[in-house]
Scaffold this motif. Sequence first.
Motif, PDB file in Angstrom:
ATOM      1  N   PHE A   1       0.861  -1.167   0.000  1.00 54.28           N
ATOM      2  CA  PHE A   1       0.000   0.000   0.000  1.00 54.28           C
ATOM      3  C   PHE A   1       0.901   1.222   0.000  1.00 54.28           C
ATOM      4  CE2 PHE A   1      -4.371  -1.450   1.168  1.00 54.28           C
ATOM      5  CZ  PHE A   1      -4.106  -2.791   1.243  1.00 54.28           C
ATOM      6  N   ASN A   2       0.704   2.072  -0.985  1.00 51.03           N
ATOM      7  CA  ASN A   2       1.456   3.330  -1.050  1.00 51.03           C
ATOM      8  C   ASN A   2       0.466   4.471  -0.902  1.00 51.03           C
ATOM      9  OD1 ASN A   2       4.242   2.456  -1.752  1.00 51.03           O
ATOM     10  ND2 ASN A   2       3.171   1.568  -3.489  1.00 51.03           N
ATOM     11  N   VAL A   3       0.563   5.233   0.180  1.00 50.52           N
ATOM     12  CA  VAL A   3      -0.417   6.275   0.449  1.00 50.52           C
ATOM     13  C   VAL A   3       0.301   7.579   0.780  1.00 50.52           C
ATOM     14  CG1 VAL A   3      -2.070   4.574   1.294  1.00 50.52           C
ATOM     15  CG2 VAL A   3      -0.647   5.816   2.926  1.00 50.52           C
ATOM     16  N   PRO A   4      -0.341   8.718   0.516  1.00 54.58           N
ATOM     17  CA  PRO A   4       0.272  10.004   0.893  1.00 54.58           C
ATOM     18  C   PRO A   4       0.058  10.270   2.375  1.00 54.58           C
ATOM     19  CG  PRO A   4      -1.821  10.373  -0.179  1.00 54.58           C
ATOM     20  CD  PRO A   4      -1.593   8.883  -0.216  1.00 54.58           C
ATOM     21  N   GLU A   5       0.912  11.101   2.920  1.00 58.53           N
ATOM     22  CA  GLU A   5       0.724  11.547   4.305  1.00 58.53           C
ATOM     23  C   GLU A   5      -0.687  12.084   4.482  1.00 58.53           C
ATOM     24  OE1 GLU A   5       4.313  14.238   4.591  1.00 58.53           O
ATOM     25  OE2 GLU A   5       4.127  13.611   6.687  1.00 58.53           O
ATOM     26  N   GLY A   6      -1.266  11.753   5.626  1.00 58.78           N
ATOM     27  CA  GLY A   6      -2.606  12.268   5.924  1.00 58.78           C
ATOM     28  C   GLY A   6      -3.724  11.353   5.471  1.00 58.78           C
ATOM     29  N   ALA A   7      -3.398  10.355   4.666  1.00 56.65           N
ATOM     30  CA  ALA A   7      -4.430   9.440   4.162  1.00 56.65           C
ATOM     31  C   ALA A   7      -4.906   8.493   5.259  1.00 56.65           C
ATOM     32  CB  ALA A   7      -3.882   8.635   2.989  1.00 56.65           C
ATOM     33  N   THR A   8      -6.065   7.917   5.018  1.00 57.20           N
ATOM     34  CA  THR A   8      -6.585   6.846   5.862  1.00 57.20           C
ATOM     35  C   THR A   8      -6.419   5.537   5.096  1.00 57.20           C
ATOM     36  OG1 THR A   8      -8.188   8.268   6.980  1.00 57.20           O
ATOM     37  CG2 THR A   8      -8.639   5.905   6.962  1.00 57.20           C
ATOM     38  N   VAL A   9      -5.910   4.531   5.771  1.00 59.59           N
ATOM     39  CA  VAL A   9      -5.672   3.248   5.105  1.00 59.59           C
ATOM     40  C   VAL A   9      -6.184   2.121   5.993  1.00 59.59           C
ATOM     41  CG1 VAL A   9      -3.314   3.086   6.018  1.00 59.59           C
ATOM     42  CG2 VAL A   9      -3.921   1.833   3.954  1.00 59.59           C
ATOM     43  N   ALA A  10      -6.724   1.087   5.375  1.00 57.28           N
ATOM     44  CA  ALA A  10      -7.285  -0.029   6.128  1.00 57.28           C
ATOM     45  C   ALA A  10      -6.676  -1.338   5.644  1.00 57.28           C
ATOM     46  CB  ALA A  10      -8.803  -0.071   5.958  1.00 57.28           C
ATOM     47  N   PHE A  11      -6.348  -2.188   6.601  1.00 55.89           N
ATOM     48  CA  PHE A  11      -5.820  -3.517   6.305  1.00 55.89           C
ATOM     49  C   PHE A  11      -6.804  -4.555   6.812  1.00 55.89           C
ATOM     50  CE2 PHE A  11      -2.308  -1.271   5.145  1.00 55.89           C
ATOM     51  CZ  PHE A  11      -1.483  -0.811   6.157  1.00 55.89           C
TER      52      PHE A  11
ATOM     53  N   SER B   1     -15.116  -5.893  20.752  1.00 59.52           N
ATOM     54  CA  SER B   1     -15.791  -4.604  20.926  1.00 59.52           C
ATOM     55  C   SER B   1     -15.100  -3.500  20.138  1.00 59.52           C
ATOM     56  CB  SER B   1     -15.809  -4.234  22.410  1.00 59.52           C
ATOM     57  OG  SER B   1     -14.488  -4.296  22.925  1.00 59.52           O
ATOM     58  N   GLY B   2     -13.966  -3.828  19.540  1.00 62.00           N
ATOM     59  CA  GLY B   2     -13.200  -2.813  18.820  1.00 62.00           C
ATOM     60  C   GLY B   2     -12.371  -2.014  19.798  1.00 62.00           C
ATOM     61  N   ASN B   3     -11.218  -1.596  19.387  1.00 62.90           N
ATOM     62  CA  ASN B   3     -10.416  -0.766  20.261  1.00 62.90           C
ATOM     63  C   ASN B   3      -9.610   0.231  19.449  1.00 62.90           C
ATOM     64  OD1 ASN B   3      -9.295  -3.476  19.771  1.00 62.90           O
ATOM     65  ND2 ASN B   3      -7.426  -2.646  20.670  1.00 62.90           N
ATOM     66  N   GLU B   4      -9.332   1.338  20.102  1.00 57.47           N
ATOM     67  CA  GLU B   4      -8.700   2.465  19.430  1.00 57.47           C
ATOM     68  C   GLU B   4      -7.498   2.913  20.240  1.00 57.47           C
ATOM     69  OE1 GLU B   4     -11.558   5.330  17.881  1.00 57.47           O
ATOM     70  OE2 GLU B   4     -10.220   6.942  18.495  1.00 57.47           O
ATOM     71  N   ASP B   5      -6.430   3.253  19.537  1.00 63.07           N
ATOM     72  CA  ASP B   5      -5.242   3.782  20.202  1.00 63.07           C
ATOM     73  C   ASP B   5      -4.730   4.924  19.345  1.00 63.07           C
ATOM     74  OD1 ASP B   5      -2.004   2.385  21.242  1.00 63.07           O
ATOM     75  OD2 ASP B   5      -2.929   4.342  21.539  1.00 63.07           O
TER      76      ASP B   5
ATOM     77  N   THR C   1      -7.220   2.060  14.832  1.00 62.97           N
ATOM     78  CA  THR C   1      -8.430   1.380  15.300  1.00 62.97           C
ATOM     79  C   THR C   1      -8.411  -0.043  14.802  1.00 62.97           C
ATOM     80  OG1 THR C   1      -9.702   3.440  15.201  1.00 62.97           O
ATOM     81  CG2 THR C   1     -10.951   1.377  15.271  1.00 62.97           C
ATOM     82  N   ALA C   2      -8.634  -0.977  15.717  1.00 65.33           N
ATOM     83  CA  ALA C   2      -8.651  -2.393  15.352  1.00 65.33           C
ATOM     84  C   ALA C   2     -10.035  -2.960  15.633  1.00 65.33           C
ATOM     85  CB  ALA C   2      -7.597  -3.156  16.134  1.00 65.33           C
ATOM     86  N   GLN C   3     -10.428  -3.897  14.801  1.00 66.00           N
ATOM     87  CA  GLN C   3     -11.765  -4.504  14.931  1.00 66.00           C
ATOM     88  C   GLN C   3     -11.663  -5.999  14.691  1.00 66.00           C
ATOM     89  OE1 GLN C   3     -14.236  -1.843  15.184  1.00 66.00           O
ATOM     90  NE2 GLN C   3     -15.542  -3.404  16.064  1.00 66.00           N
TER      91      GLN C   3
ATOM     92  N   LEU D   1      -7.313   0.037  11.012  1.00 63.33           N
ATOM     93  CA  LEU D   1      -7.505   1.307  10.311  1.00 63.33           C
ATOM     94  C   LEU D   1      -6.492   2.307  10.840  1.00 63.33           C
ATOM     95  CD1 LEU D   1      -9.605   2.811   8.369  1.00 63.33           C
ATOM     96  CD2 LEU D   1     -10.548   3.755  10.480  1.00 63.33           C
ATOM     97  N   ILE D   2      -5.783   2.944   9.939  1.00 61.69           N
ATOM     98  CA  ILE D   2      -4.833   3.987  10.331  1.00 61.69           C
ATOM     99  C   ILE D   2      -5.326   5.300   9.733  1.00 61.69           C
ATOM    100  CG2 ILE D   2      -2.425   4.760  10.310  1.00 61.69           C
ATOM    101  CD1 ILE D   2      -1.596   1.877   9.702  1.00 61.69           C
ATOM    102  N   ARG D   3      -5.571   6.260  10.615  1.00 62.51           N
ATOM    103  CA  ARG D   3      -6.019   7.577  10.146  1.00 62.51           C
ATOM    104  C   ARG D   3      -4.850   8.542  10.146  1.00 62.51           C
ATOM    105  NH1 ARG D   3      -9.724   5.824  13.615  1.00 62.51           N
ATOM    106  NH2 ARG D   3      -8.723   6.939  15.327  1.00 62.51           N
ATOM    107  N   ASP D   4      -4.923   9.563   9.281  1.00 63.66           N
ATOM    108  CA  ASP D   4      -3.918  10.629   9.255  1.00 63.66           C
ATOM    109  C   ASP D   4      -2.511  10.029   9.208  1.00 63.66           C
ATOM    110  OD1 ASP D   4      -2.916  13.312  11.521  1.00 63.66           O
ATOM    111  OD2 ASP D   4      -2.833  13.176   9.328  1.00 63.66           O
ATOM    112  N   SER D   5      -2.247   9.234   8.206  1.00 62.74           N
ATOM    113  CA  SER D   5      -0.969   8.501   8.105  1.00 62.74           C
ATOM    114  C   SER D   5       0.223   9.438   8.195  1.00 62.74           C
ATOM    115  CB  SER D   5      -0.906   7.761   6.764  1.00 62.74           C
ATOM    116  OG  SER D   5      -1.931   6.824   6.662  1.00 62.74           O
ATOM    117  N   LYS D   6       1.249   8.958   8.895  1.00 63.98           N
ATOM    118  CA  LYS D   6       2.525   9.677   9.025  1.00 63.98           C
ATOM    119  C   LYS D   6       3.605   8.891   8.283  1.00 63.98           C
ATOM    120  CE  LYS D   6       0.562  12.221  12.299  1.00 63.98           C
ATOM    121  NZ  LYS D   6      -0.013  13.516  11.899  1.00 63.98           N
ATOM    122  N   LEU D   7       4.668   9.598   7.918  1.00 66.23           N
ATOM    123  CA  LEU D   7       5.796   8.917   7.268  1.00 66.23           C
ATOM    124  C   LEU D   7       6.303   7.779   8.138  1.00 66.23           C
ATOM    125  CD1 LEU D   7       7.842  11.978   5.920  1.00 66.23           C
ATOM    126  CD2 LEU D   7       6.271  10.507   4.644  1.00 66.23           C
ATOM    127  N   SER D   8       6.269   7.997   9.443  1.00 68.27           N
ATOM    128  CA  SER D   8       6.792   6.997  10.388  1.00 68.27           C
ATOM    129  C   SER D   8       5.903   5.757  10.496  1.00 68.27           C
ATOM    130  CB  SER D   8       6.956   7.619  11.776  1.00 68.27           C
ATOM    131  OG  SER D   8       5.712   8.156  12.210  1.00 68.27           O
TER     132      SER D   8
END
Lengths: 111, 114
Positions: free
Chosen positions: A11-21, A53-57, A61-63, A74-81
């Motif tokens: 998966f190649n996404v720009p910074e700030g993108a939301t990505v789901a695995f 129940s799903g959990n967020e850190d 967010t994992a489900q 789910l990763i929101r607001d992706s960072k380079l790191s």
Amino acid sequence: RKEVEQDPGPFNVPEGATVAFNCTYSNSASQSFFWYRQDCRKEPKLLMSVYSSGNEDGRFTAQLNRASQYISLLIRDSKLSDSATYLCVVTGGTSYGKLTFGQGTILTVHP
Amino acid sequence: DTAVSQTPKYLVTQMGNDKSIKCEQNLGHDTMYWYKQDSKKFLKIMFSYNNKELIINETVPNRFSPKSPDKAHLNLHINSLELGDSAVYFCASSRGLAYQETQYFGPGTRLLVL
């Protein structure tokens, strides 16, 4: 059929993108579920446990859907790191302590 | 302080040789593991020990022999090395065997058999 299956990406996404695995597992007796992260040429490290129940850190967010034997991250607001391989991990069933890993999903976040 | 340490970090050797990899954890954990990550990046468990007792032996060739002299150490000895043994070997530890226990991994030993 593999015990734990993931889309390997990459998966190649720009910074700030939301990505789901996504991840599916075959053993309905599985007890615990995790996402681990592995940076290039490093050891895997626990990212988060996954609960029905799903959990967020923070941005993560994992489900878990036990009926469908399906796990998501789910990763929101992706960072380079965030660039790394994300490993779906399942344990339980027949052997205590045996982690069963998916093949990993490669994420690259670009500027 | 490194929680789980392995030596050596890199190991290059010839086919047929015998080699050992050492692992130590200073977390006070009861359970230790060896995993193998092959060239396709798949991580698979090889062995686990709980309080020095072998718990998991995951159909690994008997050329591989783990040894746990105490709870803090789990070493891996490999006889008659083969080309297919080339991989990264990770040691890990956890507090116990419960399903939800987090496993902490060492930095890995990169083994190349020529």
